[in-house]
Design a protein around this motif. Structure first.
Motif, PDB file in Angstrom:
ATOM      1  N   LEU A  47      28.441  49.062  13.479  1.00  0.00           N
ATOM      2  CA  LEU A  47      29.092  48.828  14.617  1.00  0.00           C
ATOM      3  C   LEU A  47      27.969  48.852  15.656  1.00  0.00           C
ATOM      4  O   LEU A  47      26.889  49.415  15.618  1.00  0.00           O
ATOM      5  N   PRO A  48      27.565  47.691  16.213  1.00  0.00           N
ATOM      6  CA  PRO A  48      26.585  47.240  17.295  1.00  0.00           C
ATOM      7  C   PRO A  48      26.759  48.510  18.522  1.00  0.00           C
ATOM      8  O   PRO A  48      27.095  48.087  19.372  1.00  0.00           O
ATOM      9  N   TRP A  49      25.949  49.444  18.272  1.00  0.00           N
ATOM     10  CA  TRP A  49      26.215  50.419  19.089  1.00  0.00           C
ATOM     11  C   TRP A  49      25.418  50.184  20.621  1.00  0.00           C
ATOM     12  O   TRP A  49      25.856  50.741  21.694  1.00  0.00           O
ATOM     13  N   GLY A  50      24.534  49.460  20.550  1.00  0.00           N
ATOM     14  CA  GLY A  50      23.732  48.726  21.467  1.00  0.00           C
ATOM     15  C   GLY A  50      24.690  48.048  22.512  1.00  0.00           C
ATOM     16  O   GLY A  50      24.854  48.583  23.797  1.00  0.00           O
ATOM     17  N   LEU A  51      25.645  47.437  21.876  1.00  0.00           N
ATOM     18  CA  LEU A  51      26.714  46.632  22.625  1.00  0.00           C
ATOM     19  C   LEU A  51      27.642  47.523  23.289  1.00  0.00           C
ATOM     20  O   LEU A  51      28.050  47.459  24.300  1.00  0.00           O
ATOM     21  N   VAL A  52      27.797  48.532  22.470  1.00  0.00           N
ATOM     22  CA  VAL A  52      29.277  49.574  22.821  1.00  0.00           C
ATOM     23  C   VAL A  52      28.232  50.393  24.048  1.00  0.00           C
ATOM     24  O   VAL A  52      29.067  50.612  25.145  1.00  0.00           O
ATOM     25  N   ALA A  53      27.112  50.732  23.893  1.00  0.00           N
ATOM     26  CA  ALA A  53      26.574  51.556  25.170  1.00  0.00           C
ATOM     27  C   ALA A  53      26.437  50.670  26.230  1.00  0.00           C
ATOM     28  O   ALA A  53      26.581  51.277  27.469  1.00  0.00           O
ATOM     29  N   THR A  54      26.128  49.195  26.149  1.00  0.00           N
ATOM     30  CA  THR A  54      25.967  48.452  27.453  1.00  0.00           C
ATOM     31  C   THR A  54      27.539  48.254  28.001  1.00  0.00           C
ATOM     32  O   THR A  54      27.321  48.316  29.133  1.00  0.00           O
ATOM     33  N   GLY A  55      28.518  48.221  27.283  1.00  0.00           N
ATOM     34  CA  GLY A  55      29.820  48.071  27.802  1.00  0.00           C
ATOM     35  C   GLY A  55      30.233  49.486  28.455  1.00  0.00           C
ATOM     36  O   GLY A  55      30.603  49.287  29.520  1.00  0.00           O
ATOM     37  N   ALA A  56      29.862  50.404  28.066  1.00  0.00           N
ATOM     38  CA  ALA A  56      30.287  51.733  28.599  1.00  0.00           C
ATOM     39  C   ALA A  56      29.646  51.777  29.981  1.00  0.00           C
ATOM     40  O   ALA A  56      30.030  52.471  30.966  1.00  0.00           O
ATOM     41  N   GLY A  57      28.203  51.323  29.766  1.00  0.00           N
ATOM     42  CA  GLY A  57      27.517  51.395  31.010  1.00  0.00           C
ATOM     43  C   GLY A  57      28.099  50.521  32.294  1.00  0.00           C
ATOM     44  O   GLY A  57      28.094  51.012  33.411  1.00  0.00           O
ATOM     45  N   ILE A  58      28.283  49.368  32.013  1.00  0.00           N
ATOM     46  CA  ILE A  58      28.868  48.364  32.797  1.00  0.00           C
ATOM     47  C   ILE A  58      30.069  49.046  33.399  1.00  0.00           C
ATOM     48  O   ILE A  58      30.449  48.639  34.571  1.00  0.00           O
ATOM     49  N   SER A  59      31.139  49.283  32.566  1.00  0.00           N
ATOM     50  CA  SER A  59      32.409  49.862  32.990  1.00  0.00           C
ATOM     51  C   SER A  59      32.054  51.294  33.953  1.00  0.00           C
ATOM     52  O   SER A  59      32.585  51.281  34.941  1.00  0.00           O
ATOM     53  N   GLY A  60      31.145  52.207  33.551  1.00  0.00           N
ATOM     54  CA  GLY A  60      30.720  53.324  34.447  1.00  0.00           C
ATOM     55  C   GLY A  60      30.354  52.768  35.697  1.00  0.00           C
ATOM     56  O   GLY A  60      30.873  53.228  36.699  1.00  0.00           O
ATOM     57  N   ALA A  61      29.592  51.690  35.905  1.00  0.00           N
ATOM     58  CA  ALA A  61      29.068  51.142  37.067  1.00  0.00           C
ATOM     59  C   ALA A  61      30.046  50.383  37.998  1.00  0.00           C
ATOM     60  O   ALA A  61      30.215  50.738  39.162  1.00  0.00           O
ATOM     61  N   ALA A  62      30.854  49.777  37.444  1.00  0.00           N
ATOM     62  CA  ALA A  62      32.405  49.243  37.947  1.00  0.00           C
ATOM     63  C   ALA A  62      33.078  50.417  38.493  1.00  0.00           C
ATOM     64  O   ALA A  62      33.601  50.431  39.718  1.00  0.00           O
ATOM     65  N   MET A  63      33.076  51.542  37.756  1.00  0.00           N
ATOM     66  CA  MET A  63      34.239  52.612  38.477  1.00  0.00           C
ATOM     67  C   MET A  63      33.224  53.340  39.249  1.00  0.00           C
ATOM     68  O   MET A  63      33.876  53.701  40.333  1.00  0.00           O
ATOM     69  N   LEU A  64      32.158  53.403  39.364  1.00  0.00           N
ATOM     70  CA  LEU A  64      31.250  54.176  40.452  1.00  0.00           C
ATOM     71  C   LEU A  64      31.254  53.158  41.754  1.00  0.00           C
ATOM     72  O   LEU A  64      31.268  53.821  42.953  1.00  0.00           O
ATOM     73  N   CYS A  65      31.466  51.882  41.573  1.00  0.00           N
ATOM     74  CA  CYS A  65      32.003  50.837  42.505  1.00  0.00           C
ATOM     75  C   CYS A  65      33.460  51.000  43.219  1.00  0.00           C
ATOM     76  O   CYS A  65      33.531  50.162  44.114  1.00  0.00           O
ATOM     77  N   GLY A  66      34.152  51.878  42.526  1.00  0.00           N
ATOM     78  CA  GLY A  66      35.565  51.809  43.037  1.00  0.00           C
ATOM     79  C   GLY A  66      36.431  50.831  42.252  1.00  0.00           C
ATOM     80  O   GLY A  66      37.803  50.651  42.602  1.00  0.00           O
ATOM     81  N   VAL A  67      36.230  50.085  41.294  1.00  0.00           N
ATOM     82  CA  VAL A  67      37.152  49.387  40.723  1.00  0.00           C
ATOM     83  C   VAL A  67      37.788  50.205  39.542  1.00  0.00           C
ATOM     84  O   VAL A  67      37.128  51.265  38.714  1.00  0.00           O
TER      85      VAL A  67
END
Length: 172
Positions: A47-67
């Motif tokens: 499993l490409p864990w780098g891509l998983v971590a990137t997706g989790a980071g982007i999702s976390g940032a979106a949630m912090l922005c109120g999305v």
């Protein structure tokens, strides 16, 4: 008893849909393909864990922005054809709640929407069963083709939107 019956029904449905071409080009299944990719990646250790971590980071940032995290995730991995009904449902809900005082979490239309989703899934399984049994061809010309078919489809979509809007306004 219920779990045993459900297990066999689900297994039979998956086998039926697999013989129909589930997950292929004609019958895409993005959610199932995503889960399959994740499970196979974990089991094989590739499993490409780098891509998983990137997706989790982007999702976390979106949630912090109120999305909303769910809305963001759906927007990222589902094709536009799958997102259009969700968008239309959101528009109908926004219109039906216009002018109403905010009362916590609104529940209007949720039961109707769940029924539409469940009905679509059951209709898909029924069509797959008819095709696999040979009662219906896999590809058939549309009953209403061309502009007439497009207008009929638009009229049906508008009628469903109106039905949901009216039901949501009546429950207020």
């Amino acid at each position: 008893m219920g779990a045993a019956c459900a297990c066999w029904v689900v297994a039979g449905t998956v086998l039926l849909l697999s013989s129909y071409g589930f997950g292929g080009k004609e019958l895409a299944a993005p959610q199932a393909t995503l889960m399959k990719t994740i499970i196979e990646g974990v089991l094989s250790g590739e499993l490409p864990w780098g891509l998983v971590a990137t997706g989790a980071g982007i999702s976390g940032a979106a949630m912090l922005c109120g999305v909303s995290g769910l809305a963001f995730a759906i927007g990222v991995y589902l094709p536009i054809a799958s997102m259009l009904p969700i968008f239309l449902g959101g528009c109908v809900r926004a219109l039906s709640e216009r002018g109403r005082p905010a009362e916590g979490e609104a529940r209007s239309g949720i039961l109707a929407a769940a029924g539409v989703v469940a009905g679509e899934g059951l209709a898909g399984v029924l069509v797959a069963g008819l095709v696999v049994s040979g009662l219906v061809p896999k590809k058939a010309p549309p009953l209403l083709g061309g502009e007439l078919g497009e207008l009929a489809t638009l009229a049906l979509v508008l009628a469903i939107c109106f039905f949901l809007y009216r039901g949501a306004r009546a429950s207020a």
